[in-house]
Design an enzyme around this catalytic site. Structure first.
Site, PDB file in Angstrom:
ATOM      1  N   LEU A 272      11.654   4.722  -7.186  1.00  0.00           N
ATOM      2  CA  LEU A 272      10.216   4.818  -6.923  1.00  0.00           C
ATOM      3  C   LEU A 272       9.782   6.245  -6.605  1.00  0.00           C
ATOM      4  CD1 LEU A 272       8.962   1.762  -4.800  1.00  0.00           C
ATOM      5  CD2 LEU A 272       8.156   2.515  -7.036  1.00  0.00           C
TER       6      LEU A 272
ATOM      7  N   CYS B  70     -18.473   2.121 -19.407  1.00  0.00           N
ATOM      8  CA  CYS B  70     -19.680   2.059 -18.587  1.00  0.00           C
ATOM      9  C   CYS B  70     -20.583   0.866 -18.930  1.00  0.00           C
ATOM     10  CB  CYS B  70     -20.466   3.356 -18.718  1.00  0.00           C
ATOM     11  SG  CYS B  70     -19.538   4.796 -18.113  1.00  0.00           S
TER      12      CYS B  70
ATOM     13  N   GLU C 231       0.820  -1.209   0.000  1.00  0.00           N
ATOM     14  CA  GLU C 231       0.000   0.000   0.000  1.00  0.00           C
ATOM     15  C   GLU C 231       0.856   1.262   0.000  1.00  0.00           C
ATOM     16  OE1 GLU C 231      -3.065   0.262  -0.602  1.00  0.00           O
ATOM     17  OE2 GLU C 231      -3.579  -1.861  -0.518  1.00  0.00           O
TER      18      GLU C 231
ATOM     19  N   CYS D  61     -13.863   1.859 -14.620  1.00  0.00           N
ATOM     20  CA  CYS D  61     -14.231   3.252 -14.321  1.00  0.00           C
ATOM     21  C   CYS D  61     -12.971   4.115 -14.361  1.00  0.00           C
ATOM     22  CB  CYS D  61     -14.910   3.336 -12.956  1.00  0.00           C
ATOM     23  SG  CYS D  61     -15.761   4.897 -12.659  1.00  0.00           S
TER      24      CYS D  61
ATOM     25  N   TYR E 129      -6.428   6.152   4.754  1.00  0.00           N
ATOM     26  CA  TYR E 129      -6.609   5.117   3.730  1.00  0.00           C
ATOM     27  C   TYR E 129      -5.751   3.886   4.013  1.00  0.00           C
ATOM     28  CZ  TYR E 129      -5.597   2.225  -0.178  1.00  0.00           C
ATOM     29  OH  TYR E 129      -5.388   1.112  -0.934  1.00  0.00           O
TER      30      TYR E 129
END
Length: 372
Positions: free
Chosen positions: A89, A207, A46, A200, A128
């Protein structure tokens, strides 16, 4: 947008969960950190994925896991080793925070935190990331709003405002809290993130392939191309700078950048700004660079030759970087350089550099290895 509008979308999404699960069984992404219940591995993935693409992260994640397979190994490693594996990175504060957080976990007995509140106390972990770890590693319901789900939620709700504003964030996190199921929240979040990443998408969303189209307000009103509201463009500033590769008896001077500087903790060659009036006047530029090295780095050098020119971007800056070789011709004292070292090109591999620093280091190494 009032609560009744949110409730309609929440209820519609709940009715469509079977279709959502069916879509994910067929279309879910295969990622090295997927279906993993190890909170350490979830955490590393993450943090790496912040402001970085999945394709870029994959090889870094695999190398990082080989070198630092658990939180104790990471905590015990020198920061320079962590930065070296992170090299390329970008956003290197992420790596430094990872290292500090691992040390905090080690000092607290080595148990990985299992709640959002505990995780938020660690360096570099925000709402998050804490929610993702709790959801993916411990399968506990926690809301998640990241780039892909932010875009998806805005379109589902038909939210035309700024999703990065305080009001926008409150709305999206409230929606995320209301839709997360108590059963299998990890699978639910991975499905929504994959849907946002592959269907999306920011431009030309597919869609008609989306299982959530029946409950999507943006699709119903055909405004999906206008949502979410894009951040205001920041004006780009052009900069012209110079790298000085200072050579003394086959060794080059490098130094470690101080905390608070750009690329803090990484090693670099002496770097100077070039005045606008001297960008096209080479002789004047050389004279100014020699004076700049003497003034800023307390070194007396003679600029010998231009090696190459590099171009790169950092946040809102577009930088043209002239790379020069200079011959050391005297030393007063190195008082303004942190951790200065004279190293051979073959030793560059032992130090973490910025991307531009590594390019210059590789050029100098190639010169050395090409000599008979």
């Amino acid at each position: 947008m009032d609560q009744s509008d949110i409730d309609l979308t929440v209820n519609g999404l709940r009715r469509l969960r079977p279709l959502l699960r069916k879509w994910h069984r067929r279309n879910g992404r295969e990622l090295p950190w997927r279906n993993c219940r190890d909170p350490y591995k979830v955490w590393i993935s993450e943090i790496m994925l912040q402001q970085t693409t999945v394709a870029a992260v994959k090889p870094y994640y695999e190398r990082f896991m080989q070198r630092f397979p658990d939180v104790t190994t990471l905590a015990n490693a020198p920061e320079q080793d962590v930065l070296r594996l992170w090299e390329g990175l970008g956003y290197y504060s992420r790596a430094r925070n990872l290292h500090r957080a691992a040390q905090a976990i080690r000092e607290d007995g080595g148990r990985f935190p299992e709640t959002v509140g505990e995780l938020l106390r660690l360096p570099g972990i925000g709402r998050y990331t804490a929610g993702a770890i709790v959801s993916f590693a411990f399968n506990c319901p926690a809301p998640i709003v990241e780039a892909n789900t932010l875009r998806l939620y805005c379109r589902l709700l038909g939210f035309r405002g700024d999703p990065r504003s305080a009001a926008g964030q409150r709305l999206l996190w409230k929606f995320a809290e209301e839709i997360v199921p108590s059963k299998s929240p990890a699978d639910f979040h991975q499905t929504l993130m994959d849907l946002g990443a592959t269907v999306c998408t920011p431009t030309v969303p597919e869609c008609f392939e989306c299982p959530l189209a029946p409950t999507c307000r943006a699709f119903a009103e055909q405004i999906q191309a206008d949502i979410p509201q894009l951040p205001q463009r920041v004006a780009v500033t052009e900069l012209h700078e110079a790298y000085i590769a200072i050579r003394r008896r086959g060794r080059y001077l490098i130094h470690r950048r101080a905390d608070g500087e750009r690329w803090a903790g990484l090693w670099d060659f002496p770097r100077l700004s070039i005045s606008e009036e001297n960008r096209s006047r080479e002789k004047k530029q050389i004279a100014d660079l020699e004076r700049g090295v003497a003034d800023q780095f307390r070194l007396t050098v003679r600029i010998a030759e231009r090696l190459t020119q590099l171009k790169h971007c950092v946040t809102r800056f577009r930088i043209t970087l002239d790379c020069w070789r200079a011959e050391y011709s005297g030393l007063r004292e190195v008082t303004t350089l942190r951790d200065a070292k004279w190293v051979t090109p073959t030793e560059f591999a032992n130090f973490p550099f910025s991307m531009t620093g590594r390019k210059l280091a590789n050029l100098l190494l190639d010169e050395t290895t090409a000599r008979p």
